[in-house]
Design an enzyme around this catalytic site. Structure first.
Site, PDB file in Angstrom:
ATOM      1  CB  SER A 157       4.224   0.898  13.999  1.00 59.05           C
ATOM      2  OG  SER A 157       2.901   0.889  14.466  1.00 59.05           O
ATOM      3  CG  ASP A 161      11.091 -13.773   2.230  1.00 50.85           C
ATOM      4  OD1 ASP A 161      11.092 -12.783   2.983  1.00 50.85           O
ATOM      5  OD2 ASP A 161      10.568 -14.860   2.529  1.00 50.85           O
ATOM      6  CE1 TYR A 163       3.273  -4.156  12.398  1.00 55.29           C
ATOM      7  CE2 TYR A 163       2.127  -2.562  13.783  1.00 55.29           C
ATOM      8  CZ  TYR A 163       2.814  -2.867  12.629  1.00 55.29           C
ATOM      9  OH  TYR A 163       3.046  -1.881  11.694  1.00 55.29           O
ATOM     10  CG  PHE A 198      -1.720   1.163   1.507  1.00 51.71           C
ATOM     11  CD1 PHE A 198      -2.302   1.909   0.509  1.00 51.71           C
ATOM     12  CD2 PHE A 198      -1.920   1.570   2.826  1.00 51.71           C
ATOM     13  CE1 PHE A 198      -3.055   3.046   0.791  1.00 51.71           C
ATOM     14  CE2 PHE A 198      -2.676   2.687   3.132  1.00 51.71           C
ATOM     15  CZ  PHE A 198      -3.230   3.425   2.107  1.00 51.71           C
TER      16      PHE A 198
END
Length: 379
Positions: free
Chosen positions: A130, A64, A190, A13
């Site tokens: 984050s 990867d 996370y 995204f």
């Protein structure tokens, strides 16, 4: 001067939009992405608009970040690495622990191993961190102190008390914008992986003579966001439910809040972190600086879609979720010259207009809730 830029996870995204922004500014872009089915579908060349959007603007390497060989090929001739590759989703991370740790921490370790061991031309690494690393973030106590409350107690939440509390302190706490020097105490797997990922990059890069910037993204939304992946955020989930004329179930009391930032603003901040002439090694919040509740999100989406579906505030909650979140964005302004331009009202209109052009597809949202409930992570 044109830069040669590698974006790991660049078909995602954020990465796909960033690739276009860099390409249009004259830079050379390479993408390393394993094209995860959860994001791109089972046949990415046919099912992934994000992948197709890279045609003609980026050299796409399917690979990867957990592979040293793939990384060696990807960094050849690169000046700047933007490390976006990661498993995302607070809820899923609580039961897909090994996968999240292997990709987010293991993949970052392998990238840094290659940058440490191999001859290369990389001078800067920009890593996507984050808001999850802050846990509950910053609050102000009645006596003026800035405090960082612990994770909420499941017993309190089961009784309908969803606010944060400080031991030995009976007065309510007021949420305030969280600065980059706040206490880091993530409440989800996370968040733990993102904190470790950031620390690895900032610490190792400095040790081997690279510039390193960590961008602590808040809740990113906008056109291009997956509408089928149940771990990409409530705007996608609620939009799909609205279009299917299905009821919306709001967790907790609906007053939990987040800092939503439009994809175009995230891309601009990241672009600036890539091309700025010189930056110190540090972490920077990338957010709107505005607090929006879940109930406000629901109301905005219903208005944007001119829809009326049943909305239930259920009082249920997910283990690992935080109560509130809003970023202090002054460092991004000072160091990147970045100020978000898209308000939440404008962003929701833009998002809803794009959603209307997309097919209404079946999502895995209910299955994701079932997985949480089976593991006693949804109360």
């Amino acid at each position: 001067m044109p830069e040669r830029i590698l974006i790991t996870g660049g078909a995602g995204f954020i990465g796909a939009s960033l690739a276009r922004r860099l390409f249009e500014a004259g830079h050379s872009v390479r993408v390393l992405d394993k094209l995860l089915a959860q994001v791109h579908g089972d046949s990415p060349q046919e099912t992934s608009p994000l992948l197709r959007s890279l045609d003609g603007i980026a050299d796409v390497q399917v690979g990867d970040v957990a592979s040293l060989d793939d990384l060696r090929v990807a960094i050849a001739g690169i000046d700047v690495v933007v490390h976006l590759a990661a498993e995302t989703g607070t809820g899923q991370s609580m039961y897909e622990i090994d996968r999240y740790v292997s990709t987010n921490i293991g993949g970052t370790a392998k990238l840094l191993q290659v940058l440490t061991d191999e001859e290369h031309s990389v001078r800067r690494v920009v890593v996507a961190s984050s808001r999850a690393i802050y846990g509950e973030g910053a609050y102000r106590a009645a006596d003026g102190r800035v405090v960082y409350p612990p994770h909420r107690d499941a017993a309190d939440m089961s009784s309908g008390d969803f606010e944060v509390h400080l031991a030995g302190y009976d007065y309510p706490l007021s949420v305030i914008p969280t600065t980059e020097d706040a206490r880091l105490h993530p409440s989800s797997v996370y968040g733990i992986t993102k904190q470790t990922q950031e620390a690895l990059v900032l610490g190792t890069a400095a040790a081997i003579g690279l510039e390193a910037i960590s961008l602590r993204y808040q809740n990113v939304y906008g056109p291009g966001q997956s509408l089928t992946n149940p771990y990409t955020g409530i705007l996608s989930i609620f939009s799909t439910l609205i279009r299917q004329n299905e009821p919306i179930n709001v967790f907790e009391d609906g007053l939990e809040s987040r800092d939503f930032i439009h994809i175009s603003d995230v891309v601009e901040a990241t672009f600036r972190a890539c091309v700025a002439p010189a930056l110190p090694t540090l972490a920077i919040n990338v957010g709107s600086g505005v607090q929006t509740t879940v109930l406000q999100v629901v109301e905005s989406l219903l208005n944007a879609f001119d829809a009326d579906v049943p909305v239930t505030v259920s009082g249920r909650f997910r283990v690992g979720d935080i109560r509130h979140n809003v970023a202090d964005t002054s460092m991004a302004q000072a160091l990147l010259g970045f100020t978000p331009k898209v308000s939440f009202v404008e962003g929701i209109r833009d998002f809803a207009s794009w959603v209307r052009t997309q097919p209404i597809e079946t999502t895995l949202y209910q299955r994701s809730l079932d997985e949480l409930e089976r593991r006693r992570l949804l109360k």
